[in-house]
Motif scaffolding. Structure first.
Motif, PDB file in Angstrom:
ATOM      1  N   ASP A  97     -13.130  12.886 -24.726  1.00  0.00           N
ATOM      2  CA  ASP A  97     -13.049  13.066 -26.174  1.00  0.00           C
ATOM      3  C   ASP A  97     -14.439  12.972 -26.797  1.00  0.00           C
ATOM      4  O   ASP A  97     -14.760  13.699 -27.743  1.00  0.00           O
ATOM      5  CB  ASP A  97     -12.120  12.005 -26.780  1.00  0.00           C
ATOM      6  CG  ASP A  97     -11.637  12.385 -28.167  1.00  0.00           C
ATOM      7  OD1 ASP A  97     -10.982  13.438 -28.287  1.00  0.00           O
ATOM      8  OD2 ASP A  97     -11.922  11.645 -29.128  1.00  0.00           O
ATOM      9  N   MET A  98     -15.266  12.091 -26.276  1.00  0.00           N
ATOM     10  CA  MET A  98     -16.646  11.993 -26.750  1.00  0.00           C
ATOM     11  C   MET A  98     -17.408  13.290 -26.455  1.00  0.00           C
ATOM     12  O   MET A  98     -18.183  13.781 -27.284  1.00  0.00           O
ATOM     13  CB  MET A  98     -17.335  10.796 -26.115  1.00  0.00           C
ATOM     14  CG  MET A  98     -16.733   9.452 -26.524  1.00  0.00           C
ATOM     15  SD  MET A  98     -17.184   8.074 -25.443  1.00  0.00           S
ATOM     16  CE  MET A  98     -18.943   7.967 -25.740  1.00  0.00           C
ATOM     17  N   GLU A 121      -7.270  24.951 -22.304  1.00  0.00           N
ATOM     18  CA  GLU A 121      -6.138  24.418 -23.054  1.00  0.00           C
ATOM     19  C   GLU A 121      -4.821  24.843 -22.416  1.00  0.00           C
ATOM     20  O   GLU A 121      -3.898  24.045 -22.255  1.00  0.00           O
ATOM     21  CB  GLU A 121      -6.198  24.876 -24.510  1.00  0.00           C
ATOM     22  CG  GLU A 121      -5.008  24.410 -25.337  1.00  0.00           C
ATOM     23  CD  GLU A 121      -5.151  24.725 -26.815  1.00  0.00           C
ATOM     24  OE1 GLU A 121      -4.218  25.304 -27.385  1.00  0.00           O
ATOM     25  OE2 GLU A 121      -6.221  24.392 -27.382  1.00  0.00           O
ATOM     26  N   GLN A 122      -4.732  26.136 -22.057  1.00  0.00           N
ATOM     27  CA  GLN A 122      -3.503  26.632 -21.453  1.00  0.00           C
ATOM     28  C   GLN A 122      -3.211  25.933 -20.125  1.00  0.00           C
ATOM     29  O   GLN A 122      -2.072  25.569 -19.849  1.00  0.00           O
ATOM     30  CB  GLN A 122      -3.618  28.145 -21.230  1.00  0.00           C
ATOM     31  CG  GLN A 122      -2.310  28.827 -20.899  1.00  0.00           C
ATOM     32  CD  GLN A 122      -1.336  28.859 -22.061  1.00  0.00           C
ATOM     33  OE1 GLN A 122      -0.137  28.975 -21.861  1.00  0.00           O
ATOM     34  NE2 GLN A 122      -1.855  28.747 -23.279  1.00  0.00           N
ATOM     35  N   CYS A 326      -2.792  14.476 -30.499  1.00  0.00           N
ATOM     36  CA  CYS A 326      -2.468  15.372 -29.382  1.00  0.00           C
ATOM     37  C   CYS A 326      -0.954  15.546 -29.265  1.00  0.00           C
ATOM     38  O   CYS A 326      -0.288  14.789 -28.567  1.00  0.00           O
ATOM     39  CB  CYS A 326      -3.048  14.824 -28.077  1.00  0.00           C
ATOM     40  SG  CYS A 326      -2.785  15.911 -26.652  1.00  0.00           S
ATOM     41  N   GLY A 327      -0.417  16.531 -29.984  1.00  0.00           N
ATOM     42  CA  GLY A 327       0.986  16.897 -29.832  1.00  0.00           C
ATOM     43  C   GLY A 327       1.095  18.097 -28.909  1.00  0.00           C
ATOM     44  O   GLY A 327       0.189  18.935 -28.838  1.00  0.00           O
ATOM     45  N   LEU A 328       2.206  18.188 -28.185  1.00  0.00           N
ATOM     46  CA  LEU A 328       2.396  19.244 -27.190  1.00  0.00           C
ATOM     47  C   LEU A 328       3.693  19.985 -27.494  1.00  0.00           C
ATOM     48  O   LEU A 328       4.780  19.404 -27.441  1.00  0.00           O
ATOM     49  CB  LEU A 328       2.459  18.639 -25.790  1.00  0.00           C
ATOM     50  CG  LEU A 328       1.316  17.675 -25.441  1.00  0.00           C
ATOM     51  CD1 LEU A 328       1.623  16.907 -24.166  1.00  0.00           C
ATOM     52  CD2 LEU A 328       0.005  18.422 -25.312  1.00  0.00           C
ATOM     53  N   ARG A 390      -9.957  21.167 -33.221  1.00  0.00           N
ATOM     54  CA  ARG A 390     -10.893  20.615 -32.245  1.00  0.00           C
ATOM     55  C   ARG A 390     -10.384  20.838 -30.821  1.00  0.00           C
ATOM     56  O   ARG A 390      -9.220  21.205 -30.611  1.00  0.00           O
ATOM     57  CB  ARG A 390     -11.174  19.145 -32.534  1.00  0.00           C
ATOM     58  CG  ARG A 390     -10.076  18.189 -32.136  1.00  0.00           C
ATOM     59  CD  ARG A 390     -10.341  16.791 -32.677  1.00  0.00           C
ATOM     60  NE  ARG A 390     -11.663  16.304 -32.305  1.00  0.00           N
ATOM     61  CZ  ARG A 390     -11.907  15.561 -31.228  1.00  0.00           C
ATOM     62  NH1 ARG A 390     -10.922  15.244 -30.410  1.00  0.00           N
ATOM     63  NH2 ARG A 390     -13.120  15.133 -30.972  1.00  0.00           N
ATOM     64  N   PHE A 391     -11.226  20.555 -29.867  1.00  0.00           N
ATOM     65  CA  PHE A 391     -10.942  20.824 -28.460  1.00  0.00           C
ATOM     66  C   PHE A 391     -10.087  19.674 -27.889  1.00  0.00           C
ATOM     67  O   PHE A 391     -10.523  18.929 -27.017  1.00  0.00           O
ATOM     68  CB  PHE A 391     -12.262  20.961 -27.709  1.00  0.00           C
ATOM     69  CG  PHE A 391     -12.145  21.599 -26.349  1.00  0.00           C
ATOM     70  CD1 PHE A 391     -10.953  22.122 -25.868  1.00  0.00           C
ATOM     71  CD2 PHE A 391     -13.269  21.680 -25.539  1.00  0.00           C
ATOM     72  CE1 PHE A 391     -10.861  22.706 -24.619  1.00  0.00           C
ATOM     73  CE2 PHE A 391     -13.204  22.266 -24.280  1.00  0.00           C
ATOM     74  CZ  PHE A 391     -11.998  22.779 -23.820  1.00  0.00           C
ATOM     75  N   ARG A 392      -8.850  19.561 -28.380  1.00  0.00           N
ATOM     76  CA  ARG A 392      -7.970  18.464 -27.970  1.00  0.00           C
ATOM     77  C   ARG A 392      -7.622  18.514 -26.487  1.00  0.00           C
ATOM     78  O   ARG A 392      -7.204  17.513 -25.905  1.00  0.00           O
ATOM     79  CB  ARG A 392      -6.668  18.508 -28.771  1.00  0.00           C
ATOM     80  CG  ARG A 392      -6.823  18.329 -30.265  1.00  0.00           C
ATOM     81  CD  ARG A 392      -5.464  18.239 -30.931  1.00  0.00           C
ATOM     82  NE  ARG A 392      -5.614  18.192 -32.368  1.00  0.00           N
ATOM     83  CZ  ARG A 392      -5.503  19.253 -33.152  1.00  0.00           C
ATOM     84  NH1 ARG A 392      -5.247  20.441 -32.638  1.00  0.00           N
ATOM     85  NH2 ARG A 392      -5.656  19.135 -34.456  1.00  0.00           N
TER      86      ARG A 392
END
Length: 535
Positions: A97-98, A121-122, A326-328, A390-392
């Motif tokens: 995350d950093m 992400e995928q 972070c929801g999925l 953001r790049f979750r």
């Protein structure tokens, strides 16, 4: 950047790393809550107005660490924070995350020839399906959101448009997203209803936001099975689905996997799915809390049929211990997402166009069915609420890779065993009443399961200094426990009575160390004693 500013950044970075490292090493010891004085001091330190001249990086960083941060929750991601259902932050996820913040990529458009971010992400979303033993080909519609509420919004929005496109009263493929609220002769009012048992508040919020309405006329409760308050009465559900099909009303059935107060699980998800399929209902499974419980083999039966849903909500910042947010979200109806969020090609902004190519081979050549190639990943802004995001996926990917299926199975199992040890104490204590003992269908095959999973629901007993006859007793006892600053619990309500909830979902929680602390606080507070923080 000048040399002075570069040095200022480096020295500030060193200070931040030192602070984070020290805090990480002592998460099991530091108090959960700040003192009242720290909160007051933090708020008082805030500037009344924006200064004309900035403080600079070093002074600002020093101010945040010394003045602002002491006033916020000190250990929400620590091993004894049991409020709500909140996970911690695994080491790999924290570091990733950093890094995600440092790179600061806006993952909104598939530009796979320029960046791998959408493919990453995928793949992270696919790995979550692997973790749950769900075939990737079941849920090809996938995206990462801000949390379970956003996922539920997506699920209800997809259900809304899908059901209206099938309505016998409307033109074929009618779309609320495109054409607005429907109106036609014979169209039932309301045109859609939600049938559920114990829906989370976020379902009502989602229903309001997508224009369905959140009142009792829209969100209707189906009676529970006479022998299981967390399971649908299947006969009643079938009657309602059949009746609504006859009048041409769309039905969304919301099934919760893991009840947030009790940690309990209903039965017959597979049968609910069969009924929805038979009568044309949309099945939305809200598994934000309990979807990962089945990683403990004993509970697999309660999550194994999630793959029969039309849409599925999961949550990374709960039991997966991924940092907020972070929801999925998953759906088997990929086109329902793009129909809602993707504008017609003629009006799509040219600068947001994907650079997708004609074909893009699957990486490795042996990818499971349902693996999406980099060039075929839909641009996230066309399957999600957000444009800028953001790049979750990076901390999610890092945590999954660092722990693997075995590591997550260990976390889930340890959390549940820890909660059950606390529940055993509460059930035997004269100061407390346990409110969520395991129902017969769990006890039948899990003899040691005093409670269903990782949540302990209880209240003070009639013999305690906080008798339940006093409606404020659970709230006062919750405050007394939390004032110890050694653990944190949350007040709630169940079956019309106030109660207290311990939700265990942090990877750091340890039986040997933390149960002794928790039981000591509960024992002393249950007798009416004050417990001060002790390092």
């Amino acid at each position: 950047m000048s040399a002075v500013k570069e040095n200022e950044f480096q020295s500030s970075l060193d200070a931040v790393i030192s602070h984070i490292s020290t805090r990480q090493e002592s998460l099991d010891e530091i108090p959960i809550l700040p003192t009242a004085q720290s909160i007051t001091s933090s708020i008082s330190s805030l500037p009344i107005s924006l200064p004309e001249k900035g403080l600079g990086t070093s002074e600002t960083t020093d101010y945040l660490i010394k003045e602002v941060l002491p006033g916020i929750l000190q250990a929400q991601n620590g091993p004894r924070y049991y409020g709500f259902v909140v996970g911690g932050v695994t080491p790999a996820a924290q570091l990733a995350d950093m890094l995600a913040t440092s790179y600061d990529e806006n993952v909104q458009v598939n530009l796979h020839q320029q960046t791998a971010s959408t493919a990453i992400e995928q793949r992270a979303l696919e790995l979550v399906l692997d973790l749950l033993d769900i075939k990737r080909s079941v849920f090809v519609g996938r995206t990462i959101t801000t949390g379970a509420t956003a996922c539920n919004i997506l699920g209800l929005a997809c259900a809304r448009d899908h059901l209206l496109s099938q309505s016998p009263h409307l033109p074929h493929n009618y779309s609320w997203a495109r054409d607005g609220p429907p109106s036609a002769p014979g169209l039932p009012s309301p045109p859609l209803v939600i049938l559920s048992l114990h829906p989370h508040f976020s379902i009502a919020k989602a229903a309001a936001l997508v224009g369905l309405g959140s009142g009792p006329k829209i969100i209707q409760q189906i009676p529970a099975d006479p022998e299981d308050e967390l399971a649908f009465d299947l006969g009643e559900l079938e009657e309602r689905l059949k009746a609504e099909k006859e009048v041409g009303r769309g039905v969304i059935v919301v099934y919760g996997v893991g009840e947030v107060n009790t940690g309990g699980f209903g039965r017959d998800l597979d049968k609910v799915a069969q009924l929805c399929k038979r009568y044309g209902g949309w099945l939305h499974v809200d598994a934000a809390f309990g979807g990962f419980a089945g990683l403990m083999p004993e509970l697999k039966a309660y999550t194994q049929d999630m793959d029969k849903a039309d849409s599925l909500t999961l949550d990374g910042h709960k039991w997966l211990n991924i940092p907020y947010d972070c929801g999925l979200f998953y759906t088997r109806h990929t086109e329902s997402l793009t129909n809602i969020f993707q504008p017609p090609s003629a009006s799509a902004p040219a600068y947001l166009a994907s650079n997708a190519t004609t074909t893009d081979p699957l990486s490795g050549g042996d990818s499971p069915e349902g693996t999406v190639s980099a060039g075929d990943v839909p641009s996230p802004l066309f399957v999600n609420i957000e444009n800028s995001r953001r790049f979750r996926a990076l901390p999610l990917l890092a945590s999954l890779l660092s722990l693997g299926k075995e590591g997550y199975r260990d976390i889930i199992t340890r959390n549940i065993h820890f909660a059950r040890s606390i529940a055993k104490y509460i059930a035997e204590s004269p100061s407390y009443d346990l409110l969520n003992p395991s129902p017969p269908h769990i006890k039948d095959h899990l003899k040691e399961a005093i409670i269903p999973s990782n949540i302990v629901l209880f209240r003070p007993s009639a013999d305690s200094p906080y008798p339940p006859s006093d409606p404020t007793s659970s709230i006062r006892l919750t405050k007394k426990i939390n004032d110890s600053r050694r653990l944190y619990v949350s007040a709630t309500s169940w079956r019309g009575q106030s109660a207290i909830r311990i939700a265990v979902s942090n990877y750091l929680t340890e039986e040997k160390r933390d149960s002794k602390i928790v039981l000591d606080v509960l024992e002393r507070v249950g007798k009416g004693e004050d417990v001060a923080y002790e390092n």
